[in-house]
Design a protein around this motif. Sequence first.
Motif, mmCIF file in Angstrom:
data_model
loop_
_atom_site.group_PDB
_atom_site.id
_atom_site.type_symbol
_atom_site.label_atom_id
_atom_site.label_comp_id
_atom_site.label_asym_id
_atom_site.label_seq_id
_atom_site.Cartn_x
_atom_site.Cartn_y
_atom_site.Cartn_z
ATOM 1 N N THR A 1 68.838 39.006 11.415
ATOM 2 C CA THR A 1 69.831 37.953 11.210
ATOM 3 C C THR A 1 69.168 36.651 10.788
ATOM 4 O O THR A 1 69.614 35.992 9.837
ATOM 5 C CB THR A 1 70.653 37.750 12.502
ATOM 6 N N LEU B 1 82.676 41.476 15.718
ATOM 7 C CA LEU B 1 82.324 42.595 14.852
ATOM 8 C C LEU B 1 80.934 43.059 15.262
ATOM 9 O O LEU B 1 79.954 42.329 15.095
ATOM 10 C CB LEU B 1 82.337 42.175 13.380
ATOM 11 N N VAL C 1 82.439 31.926 10.789
ATOM 12 C CA VAL C 1 81.716 33.123 11.207
ATOM 13 C C VAL C 1 80.377 32.725 11.812
ATOM 14 O O VAL C 1 79.693 31.844 11.302
ATOM 15 C CB VAL C 1 81.541 34.118 10.027
ATOM 16 N N VAL D 1 79.629 38.072 14.361
ATOM 17 C CA VAL D 1 79.033 39.295 13.846
ATOM 18 C C VAL D 1 77.760 39.518 14.661
ATOM 19 O O VAL D 1 76.849 38.690 14.634
ATOM 20 C CB VAL D 1 78.707 39.189 12.337
ATOM 21 N N LEU E 1 77.820 45.414 14.819
ATOM 22 C CA LEU E 1 77.145 46.268 13.847
ATOM 23 C C LEU E 1 76.173 47.199 14.562
ATOM 24 O O LEU E 1 75.687 46.883 15.653
ATOM 25 C CB LEU E 1 76.390 45.406 12.830
ATOM 26 N N PHE F 1 76.833 34.531 13.166
ATOM 27 C CA PHE F 1 76.015 35.729 13.207
ATOM 28 C C PHE F 1 75.082 35.634 14.405
ATOM 29 O O PHE F 1 74.356 34.649 14.555
ATOM 30 C CB PHE F 1 75.201 35.871 11.924
#
Length: 184
Positions: free
Chosen positions: A76, A166, A68, A127, A168, A70
């Motif tokens: 973050t 993904l 993953v 993400v 957000l 970010f």
Amino acid sequence: MDAGLARNGRRLFGGEVRWGLLGFLFLVSCGVGDPSTWEAVVPAERLEMDWWEDRHEEKTEASGRCEVAFVGDSITQGWEKTGKEVWDRYFADRNALNLGFSGDRTEHVLWRLENGEAEEVRPKVFVVMIGTNNTGTRGDSPEETAAGIEAIVKKLRDGWPQSKVLLLGVFPRDSRAWAGDRRK
């Protein structure tokens, strides 16, 4: 289309102009401008800041197994310090990569992705949480901020087609629901 509008359009414009073009011209004349020139979608660096350049160089060297990644701003990046305990508990064993940079806006993420960040990793998922510095710090419109976020998602999908993305939501900048930044 409403027959009255079509008649009026033909009468006013000789039937040669389509309503979509009229809307676009209206937006341009109101100062909205060409979306491809909005700051939020034009990659930009912050190399004049030593810490930013150092962090970018460190992140371009990341390689190997990564489940993953970010991508974002100070929220973050904060996982490395104030959120370290949670990061270590939930993400360390996933070889997570933190590509958060304090103060970044969408155009900075675009520049970083175009200039080697995450180039040598193939995460299962990206993400993405970015945009609060566009709307809050600079005061970009929601449309401009969304265009920048869309450009990032496109860049990730094109550059890492095997990875999921993904996305957000953009965090609010004020705890009061009626505050100006929250109402955008």
